[in-house]
Every structure is written in structure tokens, then in C-alpha cells.
Design a protein around this motif. Sequence first.
Motif, PDB file in Angstrom:
ATOM      1  N   VAL A  60     -13.769   0.184  10.278  1.00 14.63           N
ATOM      2  CA  VAL A  60     -13.376   0.694  11.587  1.00 14.63           C
ATOM      3  C   VAL A  60     -12.328   1.779  11.389  1.00 14.63           C
ATOM      4  CG1 VAL A  60     -13.859  -1.449  12.834  1.00 14.63           C
ATOM      5  CG2 VAL A  60     -11.602  -1.067  11.922  1.00 14.63           C
ATOM      6  N   SER A  61     -12.228   2.651  12.370  1.00 19.45           N
ATOM      7  CA  SER A  61     -11.268   3.748  12.237  1.00 19.45           C
ATOM      8  C   SER A  61      -9.842   3.244  12.461  1.00 19.45           C
ATOM      9  CB  SER A  61     -11.589   4.854  13.243  1.00 19.45           C
ATOM     10  OG  SER A  61     -11.159   4.480  14.543  1.00 19.45           O
ATOM     11  N   PRO A  62      -8.877   3.915  11.849  1.00 22.83           N
ATOM     12  CA  PRO A  62      -7.476   3.533  12.072  1.00 22.83           C
ATOM     13  C   PRO A  62      -7.097   3.559  13.552  1.00 22.83           C
ATOM     14  CG  PRO A  62      -7.623   5.027  10.218  1.00 22.83           C
ATOM     15  CD  PRO A  62      -8.993   4.978  10.849  1.00 22.83           C
ATOM     16  N   LYS A  63      -7.604   4.543  14.286  1.00 20.40           N
ATOM     17  CA  LYS A  63      -7.282   4.634  15.717  1.00 20.40           C
ATOM     18  C   LYS A  63      -7.820   3.424  16.474  1.00 20.40           C
ATOM     19  CE  LYS A  63      -6.643   9.573  16.252  1.00 20.40           C
ATOM     20  NZ  LYS A  63      -5.204   9.529  16.185  1.00 20.40           N
ATOM     21  N   ASP A  64      -9.049   3.007  16.163  1.00 23.31           N
ATOM     22  CA  ASP A  64      -9.620   1.824  16.811  1.00 23.31           C
ATOM     23  C   ASP A  64      -8.811   0.577  16.477  1.00 23.31           C
ATOM     24  OD1 ASP A  64     -11.630   3.347  17.954  1.00 23.31           O
ATOM     25  OD2 ASP A  64     -13.125   2.805  16.432  1.00 23.31           O
ATOM     26  N   PHE A  65      -8.409   0.469  15.214  1.00 20.49           N
ATOM     27  CA  PHE A  65      -7.638  -0.687  14.779  1.00 20.49           C
ATOM     28  C   PHE A  65      -6.294  -0.741  15.495  1.00 20.49           C
ATOM     29  CE2 PHE A  65      -5.002  -2.965  11.585  1.00 20.49           C
ATOM     30  CZ  PHE A  65      -5.679  -4.173  11.631  1.00 20.49           C
ATOM     31  N   LEU A  66      -5.600   0.382  15.527  1.00 19.99           N
ATOM     32  CA  LEU A  66      -4.303   0.439  16.198  1.00 19.99           C
ATOM     33  C   LEU A  66      -4.453   0.212  17.697  1.00 19.99           C
ATOM     34  CD1 LEU A  66      -2.760   3.376  14.181  1.00 19.99           C
ATOM     35  CD2 LEU A  66      -2.023   0.970  14.110  1.00 19.99           C
ATOM     36  N   HIS A  67      -5.513   0.746  18.277  1.00 22.28           N
ATOM     37  CA  HIS A  67      -5.760   0.544  19.711  1.00 22.28           C
ATOM     38  C   HIS A  67      -5.952  -0.946  20.014  1.00 22.28           C
ATOM     39  CE1 HIS A  67      -6.858   1.541  23.777  1.00 22.28           C
ATOM     40  NE2 HIS A  67      -7.963   0.825  23.646  1.00 22.28           N
ATOM     41  N   LYS A  68      -6.636  -1.666  19.147  1.00 21.56           N
ATOM     42  CA  LYS A  68      -6.829  -3.107  19.324  1.00 21.56           C
ATOM     43  C   LYS A  68      -5.474  -3.817  19.304  1.00 21.56           C
ATOM     44  CE  LYS A  68      -9.985  -5.480  19.657  1.00 21.56           C
ATOM     45  NZ  LYS A  68     -10.566  -6.081  20.878  1.00 21.56           N
ATOM     46  N   LEU A  69      -4.595  -3.417  18.389  1.00 25.21           N
ATOM     47  CA  LEU A  69      -3.264  -4.021  18.325  1.00 25.21           C
ATOM     48  C   LEU A  69      -2.442  -3.701  19.570  1.00 25.21           C
ATOM     49  CD1 LEU A  69      -2.453  -3.387  14.560  1.00 25.21           C
ATOM     50  CD2 LEU A  69      -3.051  -5.573  15.625  1.00 25.21           C
ATOM     51  N   LYS A  94      -6.523 -11.119  12.604  1.00 21.83           N
ATOM     52  CA  LYS A  94      -7.276 -11.481  13.804  1.00 21.83           C
ATOM     53  C   LYS A  94      -7.849 -10.233  14.478  1.00 21.83           C
ATOM     54  CE  LYS A  94      -4.951 -15.757  15.183  1.00 21.83           C
ATOM     55  NZ  LYS A  94      -4.055 -16.365  16.190  1.00 21.83           N
ATOM     56  N   ALA A  95      -7.026  -9.192  14.582  1.00 22.26           N
ATOM     57  CA  ALA A  95      -7.490  -7.945  15.202  1.00 22.26           C
ATOM     58  C   ALA A  95      -8.601  -7.317  14.376  1.00 22.26           C
ATOM     59  CB  ALA A  95      -6.323  -6.976  15.360  1.00 22.26           C
ATOM     60  N   LYS A  96      -8.445  -7.344  13.066  1.00 26.62           N
ATOM     61  CA  LYS A  96      -9.473  -6.781  12.186  1.00 26.62           C
ATOM     62  C   LYS A  96     -10.776  -7.559  12.328  1.00 26.62           C
ATOM     63  CE  LYS A  96     -10.221  -5.385   7.403  1.00 26.62           C
ATOM     64  NZ  LYS A  96      -9.618  -5.281   6.076  1.00 26.62           N
ATOM     65  N   ALA A  97     -10.687  -8.867  12.386  1.00 23.18           N
ATOM     66  CA  ALA A  97     -11.882  -9.703  12.544  1.00 23.18           C
ATOM     67  C   ALA A  97     -12.592  -9.391  13.857  1.00 23.18           C
ATOM     68  CB  ALA A  97     -11.503 -11.179  12.476  1.00 23.18           C
ATOM     69  N   GLU A  98     -11.829  -9.229  14.935  1.00 22.87           N
ATOM     70  CA  GLU A  98     -12.428  -8.889  16.229  1.00 22.87           C
ATOM     71  C   GLU A  98     -13.193  -7.577  16.151  1.00 22.87           C
ATOM     72  OE1 GLU A  98     -10.024  -9.054  19.792  1.00 22.87           O
ATOM     73  OE2 GLU A  98      -8.884 -10.730  18.945  1.00 22.87           O
ATOM     74  N   LEU A  99     -12.582  -6.575  15.542  1.00 26.43           N
ATOM     75  CA  LEU A  99     -13.234  -5.268  15.444  1.00 26.43           C
ATOM     76  C   LEU A  99     -14.488  -5.304  14.570  1.00 26.43           C
ATOM     77  CD1 LEU A  99     -10.110  -2.994  15.204  1.00 26.43           C
ATOM     78  CD2 LEU A  99     -11.813  -2.970  17.021  1.00 26.43           C
ATOM     79  N   LEU A 100     -14.480  -6.168  13.574  1.00 30.82           N
ATOM     80  CA  LEU A 100     -15.639  -6.279  12.683  1.00 30.82           C
ATOM     81  C   LEU A 100     -16.661  -7.302  13.177  1.00 30.82           C
ATOM     82  CD1 LEU A 100     -13.783  -6.121   9.257  1.00 30.82           C
ATOM     83  CD2 LEU A 100     -15.119  -4.310  10.348  1.00 30.82           C
ATOM     84  N   ASN A 101     -16.358  -7.922  14.310  1.00 25.93           N
ATOM     85  CA  ASN A 101     -17.233  -8.940  14.902  1.00 25.93           C
ATOM     86  C   ASN A 101     -17.522 -10.089  13.947  1.00 25.93           C
ATOM     87  OD1 ASN A 101     -17.554  -7.667  17.459  1.00 25.93           O
ATOM     88  ND2 ASN A 101     -18.951  -6.220  16.495  1.00 25.93           N
TER      89      ASN A 101
END
Length: 73
Positions: free
Chosen positions: A3-12, A54-61
Motif C-alpha cells: 500500500v502507498s505511504p499516503k494510504d497507510f498514513l491516512h488510515k492512521l 492493525k492499520a497495516k492489516a486492515e489496508l492489506l485485508n
Amino acid sequence: MGVSPKDFLHKLIQKGILVEQVAAQYEIDSLKRDMPIDNYLLQYTNLSPEEIMKAKAELLNVPYVNIATTAVD
């Protein structure tokens, strides 16, 4: 990471773990160090490793499992 850094940070940010200004600075700092954003957050911030994963897991489904507290058969 997948996932992109922006998507990851946005999730946080969505989860209330970061605010936008801090997230933007972390992104810049990770780029300066040529590090993936998740590694940067784990190594150079006081964010909870569990919340980061947890955020990373959510983004990776994928399901998040804390192996320290989960029984293994």
C-alpha cells in the motif's frame, strides 16, 4: 508493503492515531531515510507497534492476530 505511504498514513489519521500535520512530517522523514513508512513509524516514533500493525492489516485485508496473546494449537 503493498500500500502507498499516503494510504497507510491516512488510515492512521482515520483511526485517530495521527493528525495530518504529524503524518505529513513522518512521510517526509521516512523518504529522507529511504525507509518504508511502516518501518519508519516502528523505529522512529512512539506509536504503538500494535496499532501500526492493525492499520497495516486492515489496508492489506488480512486479519490481525497478536501472537503474544493468541493461543496456538
